[in-house]
Design an enzyme around this catalytic site. Structure first.
Site, PDB file in Angstrom:
ATOM      1  N   ASN A  36       0.869  -1.180   0.000  1.00  0.00           N
ATOM      2  CA  ASN A  36       0.000   0.000   0.000  1.00  0.00           C
ATOM      3  C   ASN A  36       0.904   1.227   0.000  1.00  0.00           C
ATOM      4  OD1 ASN A  36      -1.789   2.068   0.487  1.00  0.00           O
ATOM      5  ND2 ASN A  36      -2.356   1.384   2.556  1.00  0.00           N
ATOM      6  N   LYS A  52       0.023   4.215  -0.210  1.00  0.00           N
ATOM      7  CA  LYS A  52      -0.635   5.383   0.423  1.00  0.00           C
ATOM      8  C   LYS A  52      -0.455   6.607  -0.478  1.00  0.00           C
ATOM      9  CE  LYS A  52      -0.070   3.132   4.862  1.00  0.00           C
ATOM     10  NZ  LYS A  52       0.056   3.245   6.309  1.00  0.00           N
ATOM     11  N   HIS A  69      -9.369   1.130   5.164  1.00  0.00           N
ATOM     12  CA  HIS A  69      -8.090   1.324   5.863  1.00  0.00           C
ATOM     13  C   HIS A  69      -8.307   2.293   7.025  1.00  0.00           C
ATOM     14  CE1 HIS A  69      -3.971   2.474   6.711  1.00  0.00           C
ATOM     15  NE2 HIS A  69      -3.578   1.411   6.030  1.00  0.00           N
ATOM     16  N   GLU A  89      -6.676   4.697   8.034  1.00  0.00           N
ATOM     17  CA  GLU A  89      -6.454   6.110   7.693  1.00  0.00           C
ATOM     18  C   GLU A  89      -7.689   6.709   7.027  1.00  0.00           C
ATOM     19  OE1 GLU A  89      -2.761   5.448   5.645  1.00  0.00           O
ATOM     20  OE2 GLU A  89      -1.814   4.959   7.558  1.00  0.00           O
ATOM     21  N   GLU A 119      -4.947  -4.768  10.747  1.00  0.00           N
ATOM     22  CA  GLU A 119      -3.920  -3.749  10.926  1.00  0.00           C
ATOM     23  C   GLU A 119      -4.175  -2.984  12.221  1.00  0.00           C
ATOM     24  OE1 GLU A 119      -2.001  -2.635   6.876  1.00  0.00           O
ATOM     25  OE2 GLU A 119      -3.723  -1.333   7.205  1.00  0.00           O
ATOM     26  N   GLY A 175       3.028   2.312  10.742  1.00  0.00           N
ATOM     27  CA  GLY A 175       3.999   3.382  10.583  1.00  0.00           C
ATOM     28  C   GLY A 175       4.748   3.749  11.848  1.00  0.00           C
ATOM     29  N   SER A 230       3.901  -2.076  10.233  1.00  0.00           N
ATOM     30  CA  SER A 230       5.352  -2.128  10.461  1.00  0.00           C
ATOM     31  C   SER A 230       5.985  -3.457  10.053  1.00  0.00           C
ATOM     32  CB  SER A 230       5.690  -1.782  11.919  1.00  0.00           C
ATOM     33  OG  SER A 230       5.298  -0.454  12.220  1.00  0.00           O
TER      34      SER A 230
HETATM   35  P1  13P Z   1       3.406   0.414   7.509  1.00  0.00           P
HETATM   36  O1  13P Z   1       3.862  -0.881   6.905  1.00  0.00           O
HETATM   37  O2  13P Z   1       4.105   1.612   6.951  1.00  0.00           O
HETATM   38  O3  13P Z   1       3.373   0.357   8.995  1.00  0.00           O
HETATM   39  O4  13P Z   1       1.864   0.598   7.029  1.00  0.00           O
HETATM   40  C1  13P Z   1       0.986  -0.449   7.209  1.00  0.00           C
HETATM   41  C2  13P Z   1      -0.275  -0.096   6.496  1.00  0.00           C
HETATM   42  O5  13P Z   1      -1.039   0.750   6.911  1.00  0.00           O
HETATM   43  C3  13P Z   1      -0.534  -0.803   5.229  1.00  0.00           C
HETATM   44  O6  13P Z   1      -1.846  -0.585   4.799  1.00  0.00           O
END
Ligand code: 13P
Length: 248
Positions: free
Chosen positions: A9, A11, A93, A95, A163, A169, A208
């Site tokens: 992803n 983002k 997601h 976010e 997640e 992150g 992560s």
């Molecule tokens: P990270 O791997 O950067 O922690 O992000 C995970 C994520 O939100 C994937 O959708």
């Protein structure tokens, strides 16, 4: 056996110059040994799917609107994602749940829209740190699963990604026991509700994931792959994660 899937992803990261990373990954992994997916920002879906044509790496969106078209400035429909070459779409997601107030009902409606275009929905769930600290991780995930997955879900049209919000992150990863607890509970819930389809649905862990922890995470029961953010942006970081999944 559920399908093994390594999903990246990107983002809100990536411009045309970054397509070279996906090309490099496709060159390095002509036969990856598992499903591989990259979900770039909407502006790159068309070009990425063109770059990856003929490779085993699929292209996906990061969201879609529940409607096929209409007066929704700034939004992208599942029809458009498919037209641009996507075969998957990430939905719900954390976010988007936070930044755009998406509810479980929204995610369910978007999933129906995705399926109408034969896109595979990667439906995301996961608790916040406060919810985990309160001992509510399993109940939060169960509620999200119940509300976000429509009745017509199958192992072919749906992937679930767990997640935990506090692991995204941050470099903080749950223990393998914590991942196993949630994934085993998700499998139980999905099998109870969808029978054999629920038993076969791919369950990804996200938050992560890096080359250094991927193999350990893929060794956990009912973890069928990963949804990777930061470590999917560079071929050199994502390749060992894909290889760890293929070897698991
Ligand atoms: P990270 O791997 O950067 O922690 O992000 C995970 C994520 O939100 C994937 O959708």
């Amino acid at each position: 056996m559920p399908t093994k899937l390594a999903a990246g992803n990107w983002k809100m990261n990536g411009i045309a110059a970054n397509l070279a990373e996906a090309e490099a990954l496709a060159t390095a992994l002509p036969a990856p040994g598992c499903e591989v997916l990259i979900c770039p920002p909407a502006t790159l879906i068309d070009r990425l799917s063109t770059v990856l044509a003929g490779s085993p790496i699929a292209t996906g969106g990061q969201d879609c609107h529940a409607a096929a078209k209409g007066a929704h400035t700034g939004d992208t429909s599942a029809v458009m994602l498919k037209d641009a070459g996507a075969t998957y779409v990430i939905l719900g997601h954390s976010e988007r749940r936070t930044d755009h107030d998406e509810t479980d009902a929204d995610v369910a409606a978007k999933s129906e829209a995705a399926w109408a275009e034969d896109l595979i929905a990667v439906i995301c769930v996961g608790e916040t740190e406060a919810e985990r600290d309160a001992g509510d991780a399993l109940s939060v995930v169960a509620t999200q699963l119940a509300g976000s997955i429509p009745e017509a879900a199958t192992a072919a049209n749906t992937v679930i990604a767990y997640e935990p919000v506090w692991a995204i992150g941050t470099g903080r990863v749950p223990t393998t026991e914590q991942i196993a607890e949630v994934h085993n509970d998700m499998r139980r819930i999905l099998s109870d509700r969808f029978g054999a389809e629920g038993a076969e649905m791919s369950l990804l862990y996200g938050g992560s994931v890096k080359a250094g922890n991927a193999a350990e995470i893929f060794g956990v029961t009912n973890v069928d792959g990963a949804l990777v953010g930061g470590a999917s942006l560079k071929a050199a970081d994502f390749q060992p994660i894909v290889e760890a999944l293929a070897a698991s």
